[in-house]
Design a protein around this motif. Structure first.
Motif, mmCIF file in Angstrom:
data_model
loop_
_atom_site.group_PDB
_atom_site.id
_atom_site.type_symbol
_atom_site.label_atom_id
_atom_site.label_comp_id
_atom_site.label_asym_id
_atom_site.label_seq_id
_atom_site.Cartn_x
_atom_site.Cartn_y
_atom_site.Cartn_z
ATOM 1 N N LEU A 107 1.173 -1.030 -0.311
ATOM 2 C CA LEU A 107 -0.073 -0.115 0.084
ATOM 3 C C LEU A 107 0.965 1.082 -0.130
ATOM 4 O O LEU A 107 0.601 2.835 -0.712
ATOM 5 N N THR A 108 1.852 1.050 0.704
ATOM 6 C CA THR A 108 2.697 3.208 1.072
ATOM 7 C C THR A 108 3.805 1.974 -0.065
ATOM 8 O O THR A 108 5.418 2.995 0.575
ATOM 9 N N TRP A 109 3.788 1.674 -0.782
ATOM 10 C CA TRP A 109 5.064 1.282 -1.861
ATOM 11 C C TRP A 109 4.916 2.530 -2.344
ATOM 12 O O TRP A 109 4.799 3.074 -3.287
ATOM 13 N N GLY A 110 6.639 2.955 -3.461
ATOM 14 C CA GLY A 110 7.247 4.036 -3.755
ATOM 15 C C GLY A 110 6.896 5.289 -2.826
ATOM 16 O O GLY A 110 7.244 6.581 -2.739
ATOM 17 N N MET A 111 6.707 5.251 -1.401
ATOM 18 C CA MET A 111 6.777 6.118 -0.329
ATOM 19 C C MET A 111 7.616 6.388 0.543
ATOM 20 O O MET A 111 8.579 5.025 0.515
ATOM 21 N N TRP A 114 9.637 6.892 7.804
ATOM 22 C CA TRP A 114 10.005 6.739 9.161
ATOM 23 C C TRP A 114 8.730 5.927 9.755
ATOM 24 O O TRP A 114 9.068 4.927 10.029
ATOM 25 N N TRP A 115 7.655 6.031 9.396
ATOM 26 C CA TRP A 115 6.176 5.843 9.493
ATOM 27 C C TRP A 115 6.076 4.366 9.497
ATOM 28 O O TRP A 115 5.171 3.552 9.668
ATOM 29 N N ILE A 116 6.656 3.923 8.295
ATOM 30 C CA ILE A 116 6.372 2.750 7.443
ATOM 31 C C ILE A 116 6.305 1.232 8.501
ATOM 32 O O ILE A 116 5.822 0.272 8.247
ATOM 33 N N LEU A 117 7.543 0.925 8.919
ATOM 34 C CA LEU A 117 8.359 0.139 9.320
ATOM 35 C C LEU A 117 7.475 0.176 10.306
ATOM 36 O O LEU A 117 6.726 -1.570 11.237
ATOM 37 N N PRO A 118 7.345 0.786 11.879
ATOM 38 C CA PRO A 118 6.825 1.160 12.755
ATOM 39 C C PRO A 118 4.894 -0.236 12.695
ATOM 40 O O PRO A 118 4.367 -0.909 13.018
ATOM 41 N N SER A 184 9.748 -0.845 -0.973
ATOM 42 C CA SER A 184 10.395 0.149 -1.221
ATOM 43 C C SER A 184 11.503 0.674 -0.507
ATOM 44 O O SER A 184 11.387 -0.595 0.991
ATOM 45 N N GLU A 185 11.840 1.265 -0.358
ATOM 46 C CA GLU A 185 13.368 1.272 1.340
ATOM 47 C C GLU A 185 12.835 1.136 2.416
ATOM 48 O O GLU A 185 13.264 0.772 2.996
ATOM 49 N N ALA A 186 12.117 2.326 2.457
ATOM 50 C CA ALA A 186 11.281 2.940 3.747
ATOM 51 C C ALA A 186 10.390 1.021 4.257
ATOM 52 O O ALA A 186 10.563 1.291 5.560
ATOM 53 N N ALA A 187 10.082 0.396 3.886
ATOM 54 C CA ALA A 187 9.962 -0.587 4.226
ATOM 55 C C ALA A 187 10.821 -2.278 4.067
ATOM 56 O O ALA A 187 9.903 -2.840 4.399
ATOM 57 N N ARG A 188 11.912 -1.733 4.516
ATOM 58 C CA ARG A 188 12.637 -2.913 4.798
ATOM 59 C C ARG A 188 13.851 -2.176 5.849
ATOM 60 O O ARG A 188 13.955 -1.622 6.319
#
Length: 360
Positions: A107-111, A114-118, A184-188
């Motif tokens: 859902l957040t792909w490409g975004m 810092w809030w994505i991982l939590p 995405s990088e933010a989800a890793r």
């Protein structure tokens, strides 16, 4: 002549903690004998599986990554088992937790942010808790055994993976492969040691175990789990609800299994694939018992089982050991551990049958 099991007095702490060590030692000895008899290098198999991961510094990072999910799931199961709640479906809760985290990542792909991982962590835990709530509901409302329901739900979760990655979540650029797109990088998860694969989930696993130990040792929650598991009748007189305890135990163990799923999907995998079910949920049962249902002991046990995973991979390439060898060693370890527990709690006593004269 007849024999019967007679309960011993409370075993000493030394015996309780010596049994896991003896189980590991017996696994190594008997394993070497068995694999030698069927034509493999038995001594080499034990060396590659149990010693090479410790002596080869390049394998230490693999140990941390493999041990992290085992520790987290094992901590949750140790809490449930303390309460005499037998959650056998942690593998399914681990899978659903990974799927929920994957949903957030897509859902957040490409975004960025810092809030994505939590958010993925919360989704993973919520997914594991929701899946664990099904056997909890069936146990408390319909008295259905949670062993059967939690185990059967595991296979349903595997089919859910196949449905999603072959259908709505299929990577449009995957050239026919059943998988989701790369996160995405933010989800890793970030690596904590540059140049290695050791990710943030490793210290999180240790932190989870330490917090769980403190809660189980110092809080009313931990006291409730121990009392309900050890003396359910006394717990009822003390005002502890058995049904509420079942719910708490299942939700905690399911939530931690879901967290482990999230850390795996955001760490080593970074996308959902058919190989995501890794049997960590089943192996964590051995981890929980090898750690004596103590969160701190689970850390050590998690590392021991991680050694067998990493060593099994090494043995496949060095001496041609089959992939099933790891499972055989793990199964033997559980067998010897449970056998040892029976021997320190019970003893076999010979009973002489009464003669006709004695009866008269």
């Amino acid at each position: 002549m007849q024999f019967r099991l007679e309960k011993r007095q409370e075993p000493s702490k030394f015996m309780a903690y010596a049994t896991p060590v003896a189980a590991v030692a017996l696994t190594m000895i008997i394993g070497a004998i068995i694999f030698s008899l069927i034509g493999y290098d038995g001594v080499g198999a034990v060396r590659e599986i149990f010693l090479t991961p410790l002596t080869n510094s390049y394998k230490w990072q693999d140990l941390g990554v493999k041990a992290a999910p085992l520790i987290i799931i094992g901590v949750g199961l140790s809490i449930a088992y303390r309460a005499n709640v037998w959650n056998i479906g942690a593998e399914g809760q681990y899978i659903v937790g990974g799927l929920c985290a994957t949903g957030i990542a897509l859902l957040t792909w490409g975004m960025t942010g810092w809030w994505i991982l939590p958010l993925m962590m919360l989704a993973g835990m919520a997914g594991g808790m929701a899946y664990a709530s099904i056997p909890a509901l069936l146990r408390t409302k319909l008295k259905v055994n949670e062993i059967l329901t939690s185990l059967m739900l595991t296979y349903a979760s595997v089919q859910l993976i196949y449905f999603l990655i072959r259908g709505p979540w299929k990577d449009p650029m995957g050239i026919g492969f059943p998988q989701t797109r790369l996160f995405s990088e933010a989800a890793r998860l970030p690596t904590i040691i540059p140049g290695t694969i050791v990710h943030l989930g490793v210290p999180i696993a240790v932190l989870v175990a330490i917090i769980a130990w403190f809660i189980m040792s110092k809080s009313v929650f931990g006291y409730r789990m121990r009392v309900v598991g050890a003396a359910p009748h006394a717990a009822r007189y003390g005002g502890f609800s058995e049904n509420k305890t079942i719910w708490l135990a299942m939700l905690v163990s399911g939530g931690l299994a879901g967290l482990a799923g999230m850390l795996e999907i955001a760490g080593p995998f970074q996308r959902m694939v058919p190989g995501f079910p890794t049997n960590y949920g089943f192996t964590a049962i051995i981890v929980a018992f090898l750690g004596r249902l103590n969160p701190l002991g689970v850390i050590v046990a998690g590392v021991v089982l991680a050694i067998t995973f990493v060593g099994g991979e090494v043995a496949q390439t060095t001496i041609g050991l089959p992939n099933a060898a790891t499972g055989i060693f793990q199964a033997m370890m559980l067998f010897f551990l449970l056998a040892g527990d029976i021997l320190i709690k019970y003893r076999v006593r010979r009973v002489m049958p009464q003669t006709s004269t004695e009866v008269a």
